[in-house]
Enzyme design. Structure first.
Site, mmCIF file in Angstrom:
data_model
loop_
_atom_site.group_PDB
_atom_site.id
_atom_site.type_symbol
_atom_site.label_atom_id
_atom_site.label_comp_id
_atom_site.label_asym_id
_atom_site.label_seq_id
_atom_site.Cartn_x
_atom_site.Cartn_y
_atom_site.Cartn_z
ATOM 1 N N SER A 1 0.567 5.378 2.903
ATOM 2 C CA SER A 1 -0.251 6.574 3.122
ATOM 3 C C SER A 1 0.199 7.251 4.406
ATOM 4 O O SER A 1 1.148 6.810 5.057
ATOM 5 C CB SER A 1 -1.733 6.211 3.162
ATOM 6 N N HIS B 1 1.952 9.644 1.523
ATOM 7 C CA HIS B 1 0.890 10.656 1.404
ATOM 8 C C HIS B 1 0.977 11.593 2.596
ATOM 9 O O HIS B 1 1.226 11.162 3.719
ATOM 10 C CB HIS B 1 -0.487 9.983 1.394
ATOM 11 N N ASP C 1 -3.426 3.934 -4.390
ATOM 12 C CA ASP C 1 -2.224 4.538 -4.963
ATOM 13 C C ASP C 1 -1.009 3.666 -4.610
ATOM 14 O O ASP C 1 -0.849 3.254 -3.462
ATOM 15 C CB ASP C 1 -2.046 5.958 -4.398
#
Lengths: 268, 191
Positions: B17, B44, B137
């Site tokens: 992330s 991300h 994710d």
């Protein structure tokens, strides 16, 4: 329970679709076909590929396919810096020919973004916008002028980055779960209910908006598409790609880069 | 496990992330300048900020860092960072394809999408690495890498700022290695 298509299924389906819809679906990027057809199998609850193939041949599912297959844009003014470039660099360069073409429009967001920029510049009455859309249902949705409020904060945030004089609310009214665009902005929009290889606008175009559409083609189809668009468009016409797309090496002599950071080209 | 490190890989694929920036920076700043494999990173990031991240990584990295265009070839010794607001997929012909398809796991780019496509394209000839992160994710994608016999590394949760992402992967499969950021760098430099 729905199933996903196998490699052989994908080959058969794309061949059948190409025949039925007169567009070469066999040359979409394979990984995209796999993902997108899996989504369609799930959405349409397809249980047997044989049945799906029959329904393609009879035309029973072609409108559903045309609705769900293309990737819809989900943001108004995606990449606000591009829309700033359109307003400050492209529009002043167009002169009196304010004709725009979306060769493969999928959703309202991209069209309404252009309409708002034109209205901001008080050019709505002078402009003509052509949109190729294969799905009849999409055309009806676009004519209603609605966008979902689901992504409204993203829309407003992008709009703010444009630094326009107008406010977001000047263009939309809220109606239950939707924002509805001022219908006056739609006065010069024409919808062509076919793909751009089969049907093109009947007048000289000044700017073609083709952002993030060739992402889903394989290299061969991208080259074909670029060559075809080059033939359709006259010298000097603007062609806009997504910020992470480029004209292929094979066709780089057909287009000249106008704005590197926004991937805006002009036909040579 | 030793056998896996002996085979030639087609790519190293890493996901984390936004908070994994410091870990990725550390790995890239300590990686051998003659590292021969491509490194594909899906991190991300803010949707509307196009610049900054790649420039930041370039300052630290011993390898060239590229934010690829669609259909760009993946080459050894280069780092490919998923662009903001696009999903990044790896094709069988080792090219990158980008997409504006629906947000997945609240993310675009989605780490799961990158791992899944890489696992399909490279199978056992890849190393998948999941780093610190605040949502799940990447976990399903890493599982796919594992199922297809790719080599899997999870950042040791004890060394993570946020443990959700590595823990989500650990719940799905047993990785080949659980390593600290320094351990990940050492592993890559040993390939």
């Amino acid at each position: 329970m729905a199933i996903g298509p196998t490699i052989n299924d994908i080959k058969e389906i794309t061949a059948a679709l190409s025949l039925k819809l007169k567009l070469d679906y066999t040359n979409y990027a394979f990984s995209f076909l796999r993902r997108r057809l899996a989504l369609i199998y799930c959405t349409l609850k397809i249980k047997k590929t044989e049945t799906f193939l029959e329904d393609i041949q009879t035309g029973k599912v072609t409108q559903d396919f045309c609705y769900f297959f293309p990737v819809a844009e989900d943001e108004l003014f995606r990449d606000p810096s591009f829309w700033r470039s359109l307003r400050t660099k492209i529009l002043p360069a167009l002169g009196d020919n304010l004709s725009f073409w979306f060769p493969e429009l999928v959703s309202a967001e991209e069209l309404y973004s252009l309409l708002i920029i034109l209205e901001e510049e008080k050019l709505t009455h002078k402009a003509k916008i052509f949109c190729n859309i294969q799905s009849c249902q999409r055309i009806e949705e676009l004519k209603q002028g609605k966008i979902s409020l689901k992504n409204i904060e993203i829309h407003k945030s992008n709009f703010k980055r444009l630094e326009l004089h107008s406010k977001f609310e000047d263009f939309f009214t809220e109606d239950n779960a939707y924002a509805v665009i001022d219908e006056g902005l739609m006065q010069n929009v024409a919808f062509l209910n076919d793909n751009y290889f089969n049907c093109i606008p009947n007048q000289q175009i000044a700017c073609t908006l083709f952002r993030n559409r060739m992402l889903y083609y394989n290299g061969k189809m991208q080259c074909q598409s670029e060559k075809y668009l080059h033939q359709c468009l006259g010298k000097g016409v603007f062609m806009v790609l997504g910020i992470k797309e480029q004209i292929s090496k094979e066709n780089e002599l057909l287009f000249e880069l106008f704005d590197n950071s926004e991937q805006i080209y002009q036909v040579l | 496990m030793q056998q896996n490190t002996a085979v030639k890989y087609k790519a190293i694929v890493m996901g984390g992330s936004a908070g994994s920036f410091s870990v990725v920076s550390k790995i890239l700043s300590n990686i051998n300048p003659d590292f021969k494999y491509p490194i594909v990173i899906c991190m991300h990031r803010l949707k509307h900020i196009r610049s900054g991240l790649v420039e930041g990584l370039r300052l630290k990295s011993n390898l060239p860092v590229i934010e690829p265009f669609d259909k760009e070839n993946i080459e050894g010794g280069k780092v490919y960072l998923a662009p903001s607001n696009y999903h990044m997929f790896i094709e069988i012909d080792a090219t990158i394809s980008l997409s504006t398809e629906e947000v997945y796991n609240h993310s675009r780019p989605s780490i799961d999408h990158t791992f899944m496509s890489a696992a399909t394209s490279f199978r056992e000839k890849m190393v998948g690495i999941i780093l610190t992160g605040a949502n799940k994710d990447g976990a399903m994608g890493m599982r796919e890498v594992h199922v297809r016999n790719g080599y899997t590394i999870i950042q040791d949760p004890a060394t993570c700022d946020v443990q959700t992402m590595p823990n989500a992967s650990l719940q799905l499969f047993k990785p080949n290695k659980l390593l600290s950021p320094q351990g990940i760098t050492d592993f890559l430099n040993s390939l």
